[in-house]
Design an enzyme around this catalytic site. Structure first.
Site, PDB file in Angstrom:
ATOM      1  N   TRP A   1       0.861  -1.196   0.000  1.00 45.25           N
ATOM      2  CA  TRP A   1       0.000   0.000   0.000  1.00 45.25           C
ATOM      3  C   TRP A   1       0.890   1.235   0.000  1.00 45.25           C
ATOM      4  O   TRP A   1       1.847   1.341   0.769  1.00 45.25           O
ATOM      5  CB  TRP A   1      -0.883  -0.051   1.250  1.00 45.25           C
TER       6      TRP A   1
ATOM      7  N   ASP B   1      -1.614  -5.469   9.042  1.00 43.65           N
ATOM      8  CA  ASP B   1      -2.542  -4.440   8.579  1.00 43.65           C
ATOM      9  C   ASP B   1      -3.749  -5.168   8.006  1.00 43.65           C
ATOM     10  O   ASP B   1      -3.624  -5.941   7.046  1.00 43.65           O
ATOM     11  CB  ASP B   1      -1.880  -3.552   7.517  1.00 43.65           C
TER      12      ASP B   1
ATOM     13  N   LYS C   1     -13.717  -0.368   4.473  1.00 49.10           N
ATOM     14  CA  LYS C   1     -14.177  -1.197   3.362  1.00 49.10           C
ATOM     15  C   LYS C   1     -15.340  -2.095   3.754  1.00 49.10           C
ATOM     16  O   LYS C   1     -16.377  -2.113   3.096  1.00 49.10           O
ATOM     17  CB  LYS C   1     -13.026  -2.058   2.842  1.00 49.10           C
TER      18      LYS C   1
END
Length: 405
Positions: A135, A216, A252
């Site tokens: 990311w 994460d 999300k």
């Protein structure tokens, strides 16, 4: 001379720059495959029904207010988030070895963890290892916190599969006691996840080398549609006796993007150290945001704590996950039917919101400039941006560009 005259220009953020370009493009054929947010089959944002119901309850509650929450956040959220990540029967939770603090979504959890680790990591000169690629914000967050950031092999760019041998080799060759940032599921940007067997190999090597895992987790339940399956790696490491940190986001899987709702979890070997760890995490949170935001937390907590809403939420995640899988298969099938040069099986084999297409920067630029197709420079697309109305155009555009190059 200005006080700020020596401040250098920062490089533009790739995702934000892409969003600006896409919004400015008024061409009717435009397709935005860059934004990391779920879209329905009409290309519209989807507010989950359980979120609407939770909002209704909040708005109709006569005791609802906008008072500050405690520094640690909303207990109904942090408790529910713990059970979601580690399991309702987690021994670590039962033994009081887990502390959770509410954060400004997953990004805030990463930043609090980065500063905490900078102050208290052992050895003090340990570096932070991020996957290649990862990311885009990971490097910035950990470098901003003062860490030396290194990379470990992750993607085999020829086959667009996991380079498990390279990953394990890099873990073995790293000095003992390094910090490794691991994606719990739905790896961003590749969509390539280790298998359960490979996760066990990763845990073996990290244990041998005394490395510290930082997970994460931005897509639990969104990746496979199964919250337990998506938490496999985290629970494996906890069961293996690792101490670790986990950043968790509800952006999300609950669609709470702008509400910035998340948590940071610390798992310790003993409950004896929880008072010290929690005090320092609270201190860091207090110094940066004072107290976490309430609205999104109350929505998420309502869903997590209400059995009926929770079950409906699980079904919504399955629906989102299945739509994305359907779009993956459709893109692969259409490229195969067009006879597009190369193999496209990786599009179906990858998982989660993103697909690492393997398209070059030149091809990406051509798709953007000539076909109004927006994706990141490394060829990553948000599969959620595909739908039954644009899938043919996307496939035909990719086919044309691949053939011409």
């Amino acid at each position: 001379m200005s006080y700020f005259s020596t401040v250098p220009q920062a490089p533009p953020d790739g995702i934000l720059k892409l969003s600006v370009l896409s919004r400015a493009d008024s061409d009717p054929s435009k397709v935005d495959l860059g934004v990391g947010a779920y879209r329905d089959d009409n290309g519209k944002p989807w507010v989950l029904p359980v979120v609407r119901e939770a909002e209704r309850r909040l708005n109709e509650d006569p005791n609802y207010n906008h008072e500050y929450m405690g520094v640690g956040g909303l207990p109904a959220l942090t408790d529910g988030a713990q059970q979601l990540i580690f399991g309702s029967n987690s021994p670590a939770i039962g033994q009081g070895r887990v502390y959770t603090i509410q954060t400004i979504s997953g990004t805030g959890a990463n930043m609090v963890a980065a500063v905490f680790l900078k102050q208290f990591k052992r050895p003090a000169d340990a570096a932070v290892y991020i996957s290649k690629p990862t990311w885009g914000n990971h490097r910035s967050i950990f470098e901003t916190a003062g860490h030396e950031v290194r990379e470990y092999k992750y993607c085999n760019y020829k086959t667009l599969t996991l380079d498990i041998d390279g990953m394990l080799d890099d873990m073995r060759s790293a000095p003992e006691g390094q910090i490794f940032v691991l994606h719990a599921c739905a790896h961003n940007p590749t969509g390539i996840d280790p298998t359960e067997e490979q996760w066990q190999q990763i845990a073996d090597v990290m244990s041998e080398r005394g490395h510290f895992p930082f997970f994460d987790c931005a897509y639990q339940g969104f990746a496979t549609g199964d919250v337990d399956r998506d938490a496999y790696a985290i629970r494996l490491f906890v069961d293996r006796g690792f101490e670790l940190l986990v950043a968790e986001s509800f952006a999300k899987n609950m669609g709470l993007y702008g509400e910035r709702t998340g948590c940071l979890h610390a798992v310790c070997q003993s409950s004896d150290v929880i008072p010290q760890v929690s005090s320092q995490l609270n201190r860091l949170s207090r110094a940066t945001i004072s107290t976490a935001s309430a609205y999104g937390a109350k929505i998420a907590a309502t869903v997590l704590q209400d059995p009926r809403l929770y079950e409906e939420w699980l079904q919504s995640m399955q629906d989102m996950s299945q739509r994305i899988k359907t779009m993956r298969d459709a893109l692969r099938d259409k490229l195969v039917a067009l006879g597009t040069p190369g193999s496209w099986d990786h599009v179906s084999q990858q998982i989660g919101m993103f697909s690492f297409t393997g398209l070059s920067k030149l091809q990406v630029d051509t798709l953007r400039n000539q076909y109004h197709l927006y994706m990141t420079d490394d060829g990553r697309i948000s599969v959620a941006g595909l739908n039954s109305h644009n899938i043919d155009y996307v496939a035909q555009s990719i086919d044309a560009v691949v053939r011409s190059s």
